[in-house]
Design a protein around this motif. Structure first.
Motif, PDB file in Angstrom:
ATOM      1  N   VAL A   1       7.617   6.108   8.738  1.00 28.74           N
ATOM      2  CA  VAL A   1       8.279   4.848   9.144  1.00 28.74           C
ATOM      3  C   VAL A   1       7.349   3.888   9.068  1.00 28.74           C
ATOM      4  N   LEU A   2       5.876   3.679   9.681  1.00 27.76           N
ATOM      5  CA  LEU A   2       4.891   2.909   9.259  1.00 27.76           C
ATOM      6  C   LEU A   2       4.568   3.007   8.016  1.00 27.76           C
ATOM      7  N   SER A   3       4.758   3.590   7.067  1.00 31.48           N
ATOM      8  CA  SER A   3       3.986   3.982   5.948  1.00 31.48           C
ATOM      9  C   SER A   3       4.926   3.020   5.528  1.00 31.48           C
ATOM     10  N   ALA A   4       6.262   2.771   5.673  1.00 30.05           N
ATOM     11  CA  ALA A   4       7.417   2.335   4.629  1.00 30.05           C
ATOM     12  C   ALA A   4       7.273   1.308   4.476  1.00 30.05           C
ATOM     13  N   ASP A   5       6.671   0.498   5.620  1.00 28.81           N
ATOM     14  CA  ASP A   5       7.082  -1.529   6.297  1.00 28.81           C
ATOM     15  C   ASP A   5       5.284  -2.032   5.991  1.00 28.81           C
ATOM     16  N   PRO A   6       5.565  -2.603   5.352  1.00 27.03           N
ATOM     17  CA  PRO A   6       4.839  -3.857   4.215  1.00 27.03           C
ATOM     18  C   PRO A   6       3.772  -4.046   5.837  1.00 27.03           C
ATOM     19  N   ALA A   7       4.425  -4.607   7.347  1.00 30.79           N
ATOM     20  CA  ALA A   7       3.368  -5.795   8.174  1.00 30.79           C
ATOM     21  C   ALA A   7       3.006  -4.259   8.620  1.00 30.79           C
ATOM     22  N   ALA A   8       3.274  -3.040   8.409  1.00 28.64           N
ATOM     23  CA  ALA A   8       2.010  -1.648   9.498  1.00 28.64           C
ATOM     24  C   ALA A   8       1.307  -1.361   8.105  1.00 28.64           C
ATOM     25  N   THR A   9       1.591  -1.338   7.027  1.00 28.30           N
ATOM     26  CA  THR A   9       0.200  -1.185   5.847  1.00 28.30           C
ATOM     27  C   THR A   9      -0.634  -2.078   6.352  1.00 28.30           C
ATOM     28  N   ASN A  10      -0.700  -3.364   6.447  1.00 24.07           N
ATOM     29  CA  ASN A  10      -1.778  -3.725   6.091  1.00 24.07           C
ATOM     30  C   ASN A  10      -2.305  -3.831   7.692  1.00 24.07           C
ATOM     31  N   ALA A  11      -1.906  -3.586   8.481  1.00 20.97           N
ATOM     32  CA  ALA A  11      -1.880  -4.088  10.112  1.00 20.97           C
ATOM     33  C   ALA A  11      -3.792  -2.947   9.893  1.00 20.97           C
ATOM     34  N   THR A  12      -4.578  -4.134  10.844  1.00 23.46           N
ATOM     35  CA  THR A  12      -6.550  -3.658  10.852  1.00 23.46           C
ATOM     36  C   THR A  12      -6.443  -2.865  12.241  1.00 23.46           C
ATOM     37  N   ASP A  13      -5.912  -2.507  13.115  1.00 26.49           N
ATOM     38  CA  ASP A  13      -5.749  -1.540  13.775  1.00 26.49           C
ATOM     39  C   ASP A  13      -4.656  -1.559  14.632  1.00 26.49           C
ATOM     40  N   ALA A  14      -4.632  -0.898  16.066  1.00 23.75           N
ATOM     41  CA  ALA A  14      -3.766  -0.402  16.783  1.00 23.75           C
ATOM     42  C   ALA A  14      -2.681  -1.604  17.230  1.00 23.75           C
ATOM     43  N   HIS A  15      -3.256  -2.160  17.175  1.00 24.05           N
ATOM     44  CA  HIS A  15      -2.685  -3.977  18.279  1.00 24.05           C
ATOM     45  C   HIS A  15      -1.538  -4.163  17.385  1.00 24.05           C
ATOM     46  N   GLY A  16      -2.169  -4.217  15.647  1.00 25.54           N
ATOM     47  CA  GLY A  16      -1.652  -5.119  14.595  1.00 25.54           C
ATOM     48  C   GLY A  16      -0.193  -3.871  14.317  1.00 25.54           C
ATOM     49  N   LEU A  17      -0.530  -2.484  15.053  1.00 23.60           N
ATOM     50  CA  LEU A  17       0.844  -1.632  14.504  1.00 23.60           C
ATOM     51  C   LEU A  17       1.530  -1.736  15.250  1.00 23.60           C
ATOM     52  N   ALA A  18       0.866  -1.850  17.064  1.00 19.45           N
ATOM     53  CA  ALA A  18       1.940  -1.825  17.394  1.00 19.45           C
ATOM     54  C   ALA A  18       2.879  -3.534  17.692  1.00 19.45           C
ATOM     55  N   THR A  19       2.151  -4.429  16.846  1.00 23.39           N
ATOM     56  CA  THR A  19       3.487  -5.642  17.010  1.00 23.39           C
ATOM     57  C   THR A  19       3.665  -5.180  15.692  1.00 23.39           C
ATOM     58  N   ALA A  20       3.508  -4.550  14.537  1.00 22.21           N
ATOM     59  CA  ALA A  20       4.562  -4.249  13.496  1.00 22.21           C
ATOM     60  C   ALA A  20       5.753  -3.419  14.350  1.00 22.21           C
ATOM     61  N   ALA A  21       5.371  -2.424  15.007  1.00 22.47           N
ATOM     62  CA  ALA A  21       6.738  -1.571  15.250  1.00 22.47           C
ATOM     63  C   ALA A  21       7.554  -1.861  16.255  1.00 22.47           C
ATOM     64  N   VAL A  22       6.766  -2.858  17.223  1.00 19.09           N
ATOM     65  CA  VAL A  22       7.982  -3.765  18.231  1.00 19.09           C
ATOM     66  C   VAL A  22       8.835  -4.712  17.279  1.00 19.09           C
TER      67      VAL A  22
END
Ligand SMILES: *[C@@H]1O[C@H](CO)[C@@H](O)[C@H](O)[C@H]1NC(C)=O
Ligand SMILES: *[C@@H]1O[C@H](CO)[C@@H](O)[C@H](O)[C@H]1NC(C)=O
Ligand SMILES: *[C@@H]1O[C@H](CO)[C@@H](O)[C@H](O)[C@H]1NC(C)=O
Ligand SMILES: *[C@@H]1O[C@H](CO)[C@@H](O)[C@H](O)[C@H]1NC(C)=O
Ligand SMILES: *[C@@H]1O[C@H](CO)[C@@H](O)[C@H](O)[C@H]1NC(C)=O
Length: 175
Positions: free
Chosen positions: A44-65
């Motif tokens: 699911v994260l690989s399918a999301d542009p904001a998540a694939t852009n994230a440079t760390d776990a914080h960015g991924l958490a933000t995208a997931a939320v």
């Protein structure tokens, strides 16, 4: 590296695409989760542009939320539409109950023609023609009482058909 079959089925059912972590951040972050979550996380994260852009776990958490917030908002919208549409069905069914009570009175008093007329005008078709079509064409695009509407219309049609045979018999005798 054999994964349990259950995990494979789980992943196949809910991941939108084959889980390939082309983002090292996604791969590393997902690998730190439980093995059961890994495939889903990567998928699911690989399918999301904001998540694939994230440079760390914080960015991924933000995208997931953020994705969760978007999905919850969409569900909230469906619930809001559904409440409004079901309110209309509530009115339709309340009128139908009133109509049926009148039909019972008519039958008890031998007014079969009046009973039929009331069935036709205020009962038959209310579940499907009123409530169900409205839900089908409505904004919620969900119909939680489709089965009930169909059954109720069938019962109303059956009662109407019986009344019709009685009325035919009565008017035949009358002439
Ligand atoms: C993903 O991370 C795991 C654990 O760190 C590692 O073994 C694997 O090679 C990585 N895969 C990719 C495609 O980067
Ligand atoms: C991803 O990053 C690029 C470059 O920083 C940016 O232009 C783009 O708007 C970002 N996309 C998303 C969905 O955040
Ligand atoms: C959250 O997602 C929306 C689009 O769905 C986007 O406009 C917004 O910038 C995102 N916010 C963050 C903090 O990523
Ligand atoms: C249908 O219901 C309305 C409202 O209760 C009533 O006024 C009307 O007489 C009914 N129609 C028939 C044909 O009985
Ligand atoms: C019709 O009338 C006949 C004769 O009165 C009676 O035997 C029969 O049961 C009636 N049928 C119905 C459906 O009312």
């Amino acid at each position: 590296m054999a994964r349990p079959v259950a995990t494979l089925i789980f992943a196949m059912v809910i991941t939108p695409a084959l889980a390939i972590a082309n983002s090292p951040v996604i791969n590393a972050t997902c690998a730190a989760l439980t093995p059961q979550l890994y495939e889903y996380c990567v998928g699911v994260l690989s399918a999301d542009p904001a998540a694939t852009n994230a440079t760390d776990a914080h960015g991924l958490a933000t995208a997931a939320v953020n994705i969760t917030a978007d999905k919850a908002a969409a569900t909230l919208q469906v619930i809001t539409y559904l409440i409004s549409e079901l309110n209309t069905c509530q009115d339709i069914y309340a009128r139908m109950e009133e109509g049926l009570a009148n039909v019972l009175t008519d039958i008890r008093d031998g007014r079969f023609k009046s009973a039929m007329l009331e069935m036709d005008v205020n009962v038959t078709g209310s579940p499907n023609g009123g409530c169900d079509i409205m839900l089908f064409e409505g904004n919620a695009q969900k119909d939680p009482i489709s089965e009930e509407n169909t059954q109720n219309d069938l019962w109303a049609s059956l009662a109407d058909a019986i009344l019709e045979t009685i009325e035919r018999n009565v008017s035949k005798r009358g002439t």
